[in-house]
Scaffold this active site. Structure first.
Site: not given
Ligand code: GLU
Length: 495
Positions: A15, A247-249
């Protein structure tokens, strides 16, 4: 200055996250500031990881933020002929060569170098010295090969002048001959990116410092392709409180632009916040209108040090950076009421609470109500959650004020309906009259007016705090107020 042409070239593998949005914003501001062009290029050459969903998400995110572009979206995969042509040109001009070293060989050499404690662990240049005949022979045998860039054998340093960081230098001897085309014939991102920037006549490359290792090698590609360097401006990274890259992680949804849309943030509030992550005007000013920011933005005021996204996972008060919440509140409280009315309308529609009269006969009531309640709200969502009682007759009552303001005084079961009776018989139902009725009853009952006031607030809005109670009463109107004050038994029974 020649025509400013900047680009936002996301890789569509996820995204739009706030780091990417900030890059887009800085490029957009720079383009608008200099009456230039912003080009949107989707760098989709990583076919395994690129998805249509991600492309749509990025485009939606940019549109939601109001960051419009002038050209594109161009798709990198549609220009593979250009990338291959450039690689061939570099081969023909002697700036690149075919390398037949296998992965295993390279791995073995690397291990040897590490074991021998030699500093240089990069490519040792075996195939750089192959003559044309050897190369042809190996190719005729069908041996797989990559194409490597031939870093010039020069003393001293390679340099470029970064608009943010000043002169950046790197010793030529530290740069290994890097691969520009894989053994499957696919050019690497490093090359594609330069070829596309040249074709798109990009004048300024504004991107994160994480790309700086690429930049030195790309500077060599520009030189070898005989093209003038664009201006580079490397922005600071955005880190969390533990100094990790966001970050998304590791951070989840809170770093995606979508999250802010879904949580009821205002797009410009998000842009305003993002611009302060890595840029400052040189004053204490933190709130900027679009026009002001376009007028004020400059690369020279970009920070050299990393910026911090102040988010504390697990703490509901800090569900995102408090500065972002504060900026959002500012806009929510000060924005044009008609504009706010439209945004809240969408929220009410989603919750099935929209009454068409709010756009017609009850327009004035609708806008005045928004104006009254917005002072304590953080996001657009609050209008349908903590503000639900203004638009619906069914709403939750917060357990805290329920216990503190209602259940603690069981006699309120009769006092509040009594108050409702008196409100019903008032000739004029306004703040002054309802207040005097309320104080009169408290006097008669020999209780503090606060007992009735707090109980009314709890019953009428379900909330612990809010605007002045007599403003709430007049806003809700006599019918709603008296009905709500009469029907309170269920609140006492529920516990
Ligand atoms: N596609 C790259 C990325 O998403 C952009 C590289 C660049 O700005 O040159 O990180």
């Amino acid at each position: 200055m020649e025509e400013v042409r900047v680009r936002f070239p996301p890789s569509p593998t996820g995204y739009l996250h706030i780091g990417g949005a900030r890059t887009a914003l800085f490029n957009w501001l720079f383009a608008r500031r200099h009456h230039g062009k912003l080009i949107l290029r989707i760098e989709d050459t990583d076919e395994e990881r690129s998805t249509r969903e991600s492309i749509d998400g990025i485009i939606d995110g940019l549109q939601w933020l109001g960051l419009d572009w002038d050209e594109g979206p161009y798709f990198q995969t549609e220009y593979s002929a250009d990338h291959i042509e450039a690689a061939n040109r570099l081969l023909d001009s002697g700036h690149a060569y075919a390398c037949f070293c296998t992965k295993e060989e390279l791995e073995r050499k690397r291990e040897e170098a590490v074991r021998a404690n030699r500093r240089e662990s990069g490519y040792d240049g075996t195939c750089r010295h192959l003559n044309a005949e050897d190369t042809r022979e190996k190719q005729a045998q069908g041996l797989p090969f990559v194409i490597r860039f031939k870093v010039p054998e020069r003393q001293g340093t390679l340099f470029y002048d970064d608009e943010v960081l000043g002169r950046i230098e790197r010793a030529y001897t530290e740069i290994e001959d890097f691969v520009i085309v894989r053994s499957n014939g696919k050019p690497l991102y490093l090359l594609c990116n330069v070829v596309d920037d040249i074709r798109d006549r990009i004048s300024h490359i504004i991107r994160g410092q994480d790309h700086m290792t690429n930049t030195t090698r790309q500077v060599l590609l520009y030189e070898a392709l005989g093209v003038k360097l664009p201006v580079f401006a490397h922005m600071p990274l955005t880190l969390d409180l533990q100094k990790r890259k966001i970050s998304k992680r590791s951070h989840g949804e809170v770093v995606s632009v979508q999250f802010y849309r879904d949580q009821g943030f205002l797009p410009w509030a998000v842009c305003n916040f993002l611009c302060l992550l890595g840029w400052n005007p040189g004053t204490d000013q933190e709130i900027f209108s679009r026009e002001e920011l376009i007028e004020t933005f400059s690369l020279s005021r970009m920070s050299r040090v990393n910026s911090v996204f102040n988010y504390k996972p697990g703490d509901p008060k800090f569900f995102t950076d408090p500065k972002l919440i504060a900026i959002n509140e500012h806009y929510l409280r000060t924005m044009d009421l008609d504009e706010l009315g439209e945004l809240v309308r969408r929220e009410l529609e989603v919750e099935d609470l929209w009454d068409p009269a709010y756009a017609g006969g009850r327009r004035a009531w609708y806008l005045a109500t928004l104006d009254m309640i917005r002072d304590r709200f953080h996001t657009l969502k609050d209008f349908t959650t903590i503000g639900r009682a203004y638009f619906a007759d069914t709403y939750a009552v917060d357990p805290k004020p329920l216990a503190k303001n209602l259940l603690k005084y069981p006699d309120l079961k009769t006092w509040l309906p009594q108050l409702a009776e008196r409100f019903s018989s008032l000739e004029e139902f306004d703040a002054a009259k309802t207040e005097s009725v309320c104080r009169q009853l408290a006097d008669e009952l020999q209780i503090k007016p606060g007992v009735l006031i707090n109980a009314m607030r709890t019953v009428l809005t379900g909330q612990l705090a809010g605007p002045s109670i007599f403003d709430i009463i007049t806003t809700l109107g006599r019918d709603r107020v008296t009905t709500r004050l009469r029907h309170i038994d269920h609140l006492f029974e529920a516990t």
